[in-house]
Scaffold this active site. Structure first.
Site, PDB file in Angstrom:
ATOM      1  N   CYS A   2       0.823  -1.208   0.000  1.00  0.00           N
ATOM      2  CA  CYS A   2       0.000   0.000   0.000  1.00  0.00           C
ATOM      3  C   CYS A   2       0.858   1.259   0.000  1.00  0.00           C
ATOM      4  CB  CYS A   2      -0.871   0.026   1.252  1.00  0.00           C
ATOM      5  SG  CYS A   2      -1.791  -1.471   1.525  1.00  0.00           S
ATOM      6  N   ARG A  27       4.644   0.606  -6.271  1.00  0.00           N
ATOM      7  CA  ARG A  27       4.734  -0.258  -5.089  1.00  0.00           C
ATOM      8  C   ARG A  27       3.794  -1.463  -5.204  1.00  0.00           C
ATOM      9  NH1 ARG A  27       6.568   2.613  -0.358  1.00  0.00           N
ATOM     10  NH2 ARG A  27       5.110   1.463   0.930  1.00  0.00           N
ATOM     11  N   TRP A  74      -3.065  -2.580  -1.462  1.00  0.00           N
ATOM     12  CA  TRP A  74      -2.681  -3.925  -1.913  1.00  0.00           C
ATOM     13  C   TRP A  74      -3.393  -4.868  -0.947  1.00  0.00           C
ATOM     14  CZ3 TRP A  74       0.214  -8.197  -0.133  1.00  0.00           C
ATOM     15  CH2 TRP A  74       0.709  -9.049  -1.137  1.00  0.00           C
ATOM     16  N   ASN A 100      -1.329   1.619   6.141  1.00  0.00           N
ATOM     17  CA  ASN A 100      -0.454   0.553   5.621  1.00  0.00           C
ATOM     18  C   ASN A 100      -0.104  -0.355   6.787  1.00  0.00           C
ATOM     19  OD1 ASN A 100      -0.403   1.981   3.293  1.00  0.00           O
ATOM     20  ND2 ASN A 100       1.783   2.431   3.310  1.00  0.00           N
ATOM     21  N   GLY A 101      -0.035  -1.662   6.524  1.00  0.00           N
ATOM     22  CA  GLY A 101       0.327  -2.595   7.596  1.00  0.00           C
ATOM     23  C   GLY A 101      -0.839  -3.520   7.892  1.00  0.00           C
ATOM     24  N   GLU A 484      18.672 -16.011  -9.427  1.00  0.00           N
ATOM     25  CA  GLU A 484      18.109 -14.682  -9.652  1.00  0.00           C
ATOM     26  C   GLU A 484      17.472 -14.581 -11.046  1.00  0.00           C
ATOM     27  OE1 GLU A 484      17.166 -12.257  -8.116  1.00  0.00           O
ATOM     28  OE2 GLU A 484      17.155 -10.572  -9.505  1.00  0.00           O
ATOM     29  N   LYS A 488      13.610 -13.557 -11.914  1.00  0.00           N
ATOM     30  CA  LYS A 488      13.331 -12.420 -12.807  1.00  0.00           C
ATOM     31  C   LYS A 488      12.343 -12.826 -13.878  1.00  0.00           C
ATOM     32  CE  LYS A 488      14.439  -9.867 -11.404  1.00  0.00           C
ATOM     33  NZ  LYS A 488      14.763  -9.261 -10.224  1.00  0.00           N
ATOM     34  N   GLU A 491       8.736 -13.633 -12.369  1.00  0.00           N
ATOM     35  CA  GLU A 491       7.937 -12.558 -11.777  1.00  0.00           C
ATOM     36  C   GLU A 491       7.372 -11.601 -12.811  1.00  0.00           C
ATOM     37  OE1 GLU A 491       9.833  -9.858  -8.964  1.00  0.00           O
ATOM     38  OE2 GLU A 491      11.729 -10.098  -9.973  1.00  0.00           O
ATOM     39  N   HIS A 507      19.263 -35.970 -10.093  1.00  0.00           N
ATOM     40  CA  HIS A 507      18.639 -36.451  -8.860  1.00  0.00           C
ATOM     41  C   HIS A 507      17.126 -36.233  -8.862  1.00  0.00           C
ATOM     42  CE1 HIS A 507      22.562 -37.322  -7.253  1.00  0.00           C
ATOM     43  NE2 HIS A 507      22.952 -36.135  -7.699  1.00  0.00           N
ATOM     44  N   LYS A 607       6.422  -3.653  -4.676  1.00  0.00           N
ATOM     45  CA  LYS A 607       7.844  -3.309  -4.686  1.00  0.00           C
ATOM     46  C   LYS A 607       8.461  -3.517  -3.314  1.00  0.00           C
ATOM     47  CE  LYS A 607      11.680  -1.637  -6.346  1.00  0.00           C
ATOM     48  NZ  LYS A 607      12.478  -2.622  -7.111  1.00  0.00           N
TER      49      LYS A 607
END
Ligand code: M6R
Length: 612
Positions: A2, A27, A74, A100-101, A484, A488, A491, A507, A607
């Site tokens: 948020c 964000r 969000w 937010n939170g 990484e 990338k 996402e 394996h 973000k």
């Protein structure tokens, strides 16, 4: 996550709030809303993109008033509907808040308020806060806020307005970032600098448990005991252009291309020359030779890409500096009863410095009594303020949700730490240190060389963009780079992908390889070239298509075993993750572009992950 913005001053608030929310879009969010206070609270909310809110308010022109609060949500508690969007106005119509939170005890508080006849409109935890403040409100907003937050458990950054205090915003912060800024006759609050940098360069990072009373041209901060606090403003050293696209189609593409500059900025002043040659100087981070000499082990924590930067660093710290190193996902650290022995340096890697799990890991490490180092990008952020030492990565503002330049700045900063520890702790030979540093200094030029011709990456992305599953393989540092690269790709393009250490294929995973499966091999480590070559042949024999990323001098080993071969220039082996990252990031970018994805704002992602 948020985003919050608030304004009080002489201008119309609504357009300023909408502009700030637009800057916070990166964000991640799924609905938005604003309240403008003109003695009555006018609140408009809309699910979906900010454009919906702008359309409902005629770009803000339909709401009149000089004070207001805005929010991008969000969703956590309750679906992303208009009703669940913030601001949340209490039943009396007198109090409106953005949050937010997460309010962890909201159920208990809701029951308590329901029993007292309060009617709720939404499914959110946040509405409990507006109703609680309203319940206590008897004309003194500050007093009501104090009573309400005393009852809250969880994390919160709050912006609060009351109809009968039309020029006042109350801001509260606990475990969720919030800044405030004041100019002549105006004042702002925001979740981060991007929302307000257009208007002011000096911002105050509110401390935990601070309550700030914001009026035009004035901010008064109180600590949890009600004592006035004197918080020093921080000057922001980048400007609005740095947070704009600058002609690129996406922020991510701009940020990928900024990496040579970022690398120069991360290294600046930290590689110094003396009579014997170049050496690393991390005194700006407080890491003096004495501090480094005392380190017996490094324990790295981070999330997502920051964790992957930690995995790169583990190979560097153990392989080059010969210091034992452990890397733990920050979200696992505090619940795993970590054994952290005296002499451990706990390194928290974070772009934002506000990732909730990383903050918790930092606090856990401090409680265990070891020294802590923050490797952080955002100045003044919580992790930067709470750690014992701070190594800023100097990547500048990163707007795309998928990190690129901030990740490579983390890798560069950790490389400097490895070289410094090799010199001051393990007594590595000077010529070995010189070999790394000489190549590190040249690395920004090599990055520019890679970025100047990306035709093969574009070709690969146009050939493979419609694959539904991709496997990345590598060994040693190449495996760390593959982790990484896989994140990338998945996402931003929503293509399923996994990264494996090449030796692990046999394996289990090799059963998934069938004709046409795409395998991307990262093969830049000389000493493991033959090993990864065998792994490539194993998948090729089973029909896989292989894209190989290797170095100029190793490329001859791979000409007959890959379908597309992308070369990076030769450099010191320790530094290869900084170069392989570029074609891998670009491959993810162009694959997502070919798939028509929302590259800078991938679905469901934020973000900065400020909730656990
Ligand atoms: O701000 P932080 O570096 O603490 O963020 C950690 C992760 O959330 C972040 O790296 C995330 O994985 C990125 N979206 C990856 O591109």
């Amino acid at each position: 996550m948020c985003g919050i913005v608030g304004y009080t001053g002489r201008a119309q608030a609504a357009p300023i709030l909408l502009y700030g929310l637009e800057r916070l879009e990166y964000r991640g969010y799924d609905s938005a809303g604003i309240t403008v206070n003109s003695g009555t609270l006018q609140t408009v909310k809309a699910s979906g993109r900010l454009a919906n809110l702008a359309a409902l308010t005629n770009n803000g022109a339909d709401l009149h008033g000089n004070c207001g609060i805005g929010h991008t949500r969000w969703a956590t508690h309750g679906e992303p509907t208009d009703n669940n969007a913030h601001p949340h106005v209490a039943s009396s119509g007198q109090i409106s808040i953005v949050h937010n939170g997460i309010i962890e005890n909201y159920r208990k508080l809701k029951d308590w308020l329901l029993a007292r006849g309060v009617a709720f409109q939404s499914e959110t935890d946040t509405e409990v806060v507006s109703q609680l403040i309203d319940y206590y409100y008897e004309g003194d907003l500050l007093a009501a806020v104090r009573k309400a937050i005393y009852k809250l458990e969880g994390s919160y950054a709050l912006g609060i307005v009351a109809a009968d205090a039309p020029d006042t915003i109350i801001a509260v912060r606990k475990d969720s970032p919030l800044i405030a800024a004041v100019t002549d006759g105006e004042a702002f609050i925001a979740s981060d600098v991007t929302a307000i940098i257009k208007y002011c360069r000096e911002v105050i990072y509110l401390d935990d448990n601070t309550i700030a009373v914001i009026t035009p041209g004035n901010i008064t901060c109180y600590n949890k005991y009600g004592k006035v606090q004197d918080l020093t403003p921080v000057t922001i050293d980048w400007d609005i252009e740095a947070a704009q696209k600058g002609g690129y189609a996406h922020f991510m593409l701009k940020e990928i291309n900024e990496q040579p500059k970022v690398l120069r900025d991360t290294l600046a002043g930290r590689i110094v020359a003396d009579a014997a040659g170049a050496r690393v100087d991390l005194s700006d981070a407080g890491l003096t030779p004495e501090v480094l000499q005392a380190v017996r082990k490094v324990h790295i924590v981070g999330c997502g890409s920051a964790y992957h930067a930690g995995v790169v660093a583990k190979y560097q710290l153990e392989g080059f500096a010969r210091i034992p190193c452990e890397v733990t996902l920050a979200s696992e650290f505090r619940y795993s009863s970590p054994v952290v022995l005296p002499g451990t340096l706990c390194v928290v890697i974070s772009q934002s410095g506000e990732t909730s799990d990383s903050i918790a890991a930092l606090r856990e490490a401090k409680a265990l009594g070891v020294s802590t180092l923050a490797v952080v990008n955002v100045r003044g952020s919580t992790i930067a303020r709470e750690a014992d030492y701070i190594l800023y990565t100097n990547a500048g503002p990163e707007i795309a949700v998928a990190t690129s330049k901030a990740y490579s700045a983390q890798v560069a900063a950790m490389t400097l730490l490895a070289v410094a520890l090799a010199e001051f702790n393990s007594g590595a030979k000077r010529e070995n240190l010189q070999a790394v540093l000489n190549d590190l200094i040249k690395l920004p030029d090599l990055e520019e060389q890679i970025l100047s011709d990306i035709s093969l990456v574009q070709l690969a992305a146009s050939r493979y963009f419609n694959h539904s599953s991709v496997f990345f393989i590598g060994r040693g540092l190449d495996y760390a780079a593959a982790l990484e690269a896989s994140l990338k790709l998945k996402e931003i393009s929503y293509i399923h992908s996994e990264a494996y250490a090449g030796g692990e294929l046999k394996h289990g995973t090799i059963s998934l390889i069938e004709p046409g499966t795409l395998v991307i091999a990262v093969a830049a480590c000389t000493k493991l070239a033959e090993k990864i070559e065998s792994n490539i042949k194993e998948v090729k024999t089973r029909g896989a298509e292989v894209l190989t990323i290797t170095t100029s001098s190793l490329s001859k080993n791979f000409t007959d075993c890959g379908d597309i071969l992308i070369e990076i220039p030769d450099t010191h082996e320790l530094l290869t993750p900084l170069l392989t990252a570029l074609p891998l990031q670009l491959f993810a970018y162009y694959t997502a572009l070919n798939n028509g994805c929302d590259i800078d704002k991938p679905r469901n992602l934020a973000k900065s992950v400020t909730v656990e």
